[in-house]
Design an enzyme around this catalytic site. Structure first.
Site, PDB file in Angstrom:
ATOM      1  N   GLU A 177     -39.746   5.581  15.694  1.00  0.00           N
ATOM      2  CA  GLU A 177     -38.502   5.849  14.977  1.00  0.00           C
ATOM      3  C   GLU A 177     -37.687   4.570  14.863  1.00  0.00           C
ATOM      4  OE1 GLU A 177     -36.252   8.734  17.310  1.00  0.00           O
ATOM      5  OE2 GLU A 177     -36.003   7.214  18.846  1.00  0.00           O
ATOM      6  N   GLU A 192     -31.149   7.574  20.637  1.00  0.00           N
ATOM      7  CA  GLU A 192     -29.778   7.936  21.009  1.00  0.00           C
ATOM      8  C   GLU A 192     -29.607   7.983  22.522  1.00  0.00           C
ATOM      9  OE1 GLU A 192     -29.330  10.433  16.874  1.00  0.00           O
ATOM     10  OE2 GLU A 192     -29.586  11.516  18.763  1.00  0.00           O
ATOM     11  N   ASN A 231     -36.057  17.922  15.978  1.00  0.00           N
ATOM     12  CA  ASN A 231     -35.112  17.609  17.036  1.00  0.00           C
ATOM     13  C   ASN A 231     -33.717  18.009  16.572  1.00  0.00           C
ATOM     14  OD1 ASN A 231     -33.613  16.505  19.120  1.00  0.00           O
ATOM     15  ND2 ASN A 231     -33.859  14.403  18.447  1.00  0.00           N
ATOM     16  N   HIS A 268     -35.647   8.966  23.190  1.00  0.00           N
ATOM     17  CA  HIS A 268     -35.041   8.924  21.857  1.00  0.00           C
ATOM     18  C   HIS A 268     -34.012   7.802  21.789  1.00  0.00           C
ATOM     19  CE1 HIS A 268     -32.753  10.126  18.296  1.00  0.00           C
ATOM     20  NE2 HIS A 268     -33.830  10.811  17.940  1.00  0.00           N
ATOM     21  N   SER A 282     -35.186   9.647   9.037  1.00  0.00           N
ATOM     22  CA  SER A 282     -34.742  10.153   7.731  1.00  0.00           C
ATOM     23  C   SER A 282     -35.891  10.720   6.899  1.00  0.00           C
ATOM     24  CB  SER A 282     -33.990   9.068   6.954  1.00  0.00           C
ATOM     25  OG  SER A 282     -32.822   8.678   7.643  1.00  0.00           O
ATOM     26  N   LYS A 300     -30.908  18.008  18.189  1.00  0.00           N
ATOM     27  CA  LYS A 300     -29.804  17.250  18.785  1.00  0.00           C
ATOM     28  C   LYS A 300     -28.706  18.231  19.233  1.00  0.00           C
ATOM     29  CE  LYS A 300     -31.262  13.321  16.042  1.00  0.00           C
ATOM     30  NZ  LYS A 300     -30.875  12.113  15.290  1.00  0.00           N
ATOM     31  N   GLY A 337     -30.594   8.764  10.810  1.00  0.00           N
ATOM     32  CA  GLY A 337     -29.265   9.263  10.466  1.00  0.00           C
ATOM     33  C   GLY A 337     -28.501   8.365   9.516  1.00  0.00           C
TER      34      GLY A 337
END
Length: 250
Positions: free
Chosen positions: A167, A97, A9, A95, A213, A11, A173
Site C-alpha cells: 500500500e 495508519e 478494511n 497498516h 485507492s 477502519k 485516502g
C-alpha cells in the site's frame, strides 16, 4: 496457497447495526461464480456479531489490529487470544495508519506477527513507501527493509499464514492511485525478495494484495497485473455495491 483475495478494511466506520445492514446487502449482492476469498475487517466492536452473522457464508472476518502481548496492563488493547475467542483468525498488521499515527515500528510489528502466528492466526502484513521515498528513488530500499525487519526473521513454514498487502502511503485516502505498471513493478519486486530469502515455492505461493485507492473503475486493470492477487480496500469497501464491483473485477 496463493489465491485471489479482496479484503475490506473498514477502519473506524460502522456501528453494530450498520455492520449487520451492510453484511445483509453484501451477501445478497456477492457473486457466486468467482474464485476469490472475501474478507471484511470491521472495528473491534463489531467483530463478534459479524462472525456470527456470517457463520453460514464463506466471508471471512479479520481484525484491523492486535497487541503483541499475551495480556496485561495495556488499557484499550486487544490480544490475539481475545480475537480467537470471538472466532477471528485473520489480522491486519502494519497498516500505514498504525505506523504513522501510533508510531508502530518494524520491531513492534515483528513482535505482533510472532504473537499472531503463535496463535495460529493468518497475518495480512502491510508495507508501503511514502511520497518522499518515491521522489528520492528510495522506495525499493524502504520496501525491502520493511520486509526484512518485519517478516524475514520467520521460518519458511510460517509463510503459509502470511499475506502481503502493498500500500503506497501516497495513494491511501488521497484519490491518487499507483499506475498498473508501478503496482506490478512493486509486486514483482516483493515476490523476488521473498524468493531470494525463502525460495521459489514460497514466493509463488504468497498472495500479494494492492491497497491504495482501489475502486470499481480501476480494479480490473490493477488486478490484471501478473503479480497482483487482489486488494486491501479502504473507502470503497464501505458500500456493498462498490465492494461487490471490485470483487467482480478479479
Amino acid at each position: 496457497m496463493r489465491h485471489s483475495i479482496v479484503a475490506g478494511n473498514w477502519k473506524m466506520h460502522k456501528t453494530v447495526s450498520e455492520t449487520h445492514a451492510f453484511l445483509d446487502d453484501l451477501i445478497e449482492k456477492l457473486p457466486t461464480d468467482k474464485e476469490v476469498e472475501v474478507i471484511i475487517a470491521p472495528p473491534f466492536t463489531s467483530l463478534f456479531s459479524a462472525v456470527h452473522h456470517l457463520e453460514h457464508t464463506n466471508i471471512v472476518v479479520a481484525a484491523q489490529n492486535m497487541h503483541q502481548a499475551e495480556g496485561g496492563a495495556f488499557t484499550g488493547e486487544i490480544s490475539a487470544q481475545m480475537l480467537k475467542g470471538v472466532g477471528v483468525e485473520t489480522v491486519i498488521i502494519g497498516h500505514s495508519e498504525r505506523r504513522h499515527y501510533f508510531h508502530e515500528t518494524d520491531a513492534i510489528l515483528a513482535d505482533k506477527v510472532n504473537t499472531a502466528l503463535n496463535h495460529n492466526m493468518r497475518v495480512i502484513y502491510c508495507i508501503g513507501e511514502e511520497l518522499k521515498d518515491r521522489q528520492n528513488k528510495q522506495y525499493l530500499n524502504v520496501i525491502f527493509n520493511q520486509l526484512k525487519d518485519g517478516l524475514f526473521h520467520l521460518k519458511k513454514e510460517a509463510w503459509t499464514n502470511i499475506v502481503i498487502a502493498y500500500e503506497p502511503v501516497w495513494a491511501i485516502g488521497t484519490g491518487e492511485t499507483a499506475s498498473p505498471e508501478q503496482v506490478q513493478e512493486m509486486h514483482a519486486f516483493i515476490r523476488r525478495e521473498i524468493e531470494r530469502e525463502y525460495g521459489n515455492e514460497t514466493a509463488i505461493n504468497t498472495s500479494i494484495l494492492y491497497g491504495g485507492s482501489v475502486k470499481p473503475s480501476n480494479a480490473e486493470e490493477l488486478f490484471s497485473q501478473e503479480d497482483v492477487d487482489g486488494g486491501l480496500i479502504g473507502g470503497a469497501a464501505l458500500q456493498a455495491e462498490d465492494f461487490t464491483a471490485i470483487i467482480e473485477a478479479i
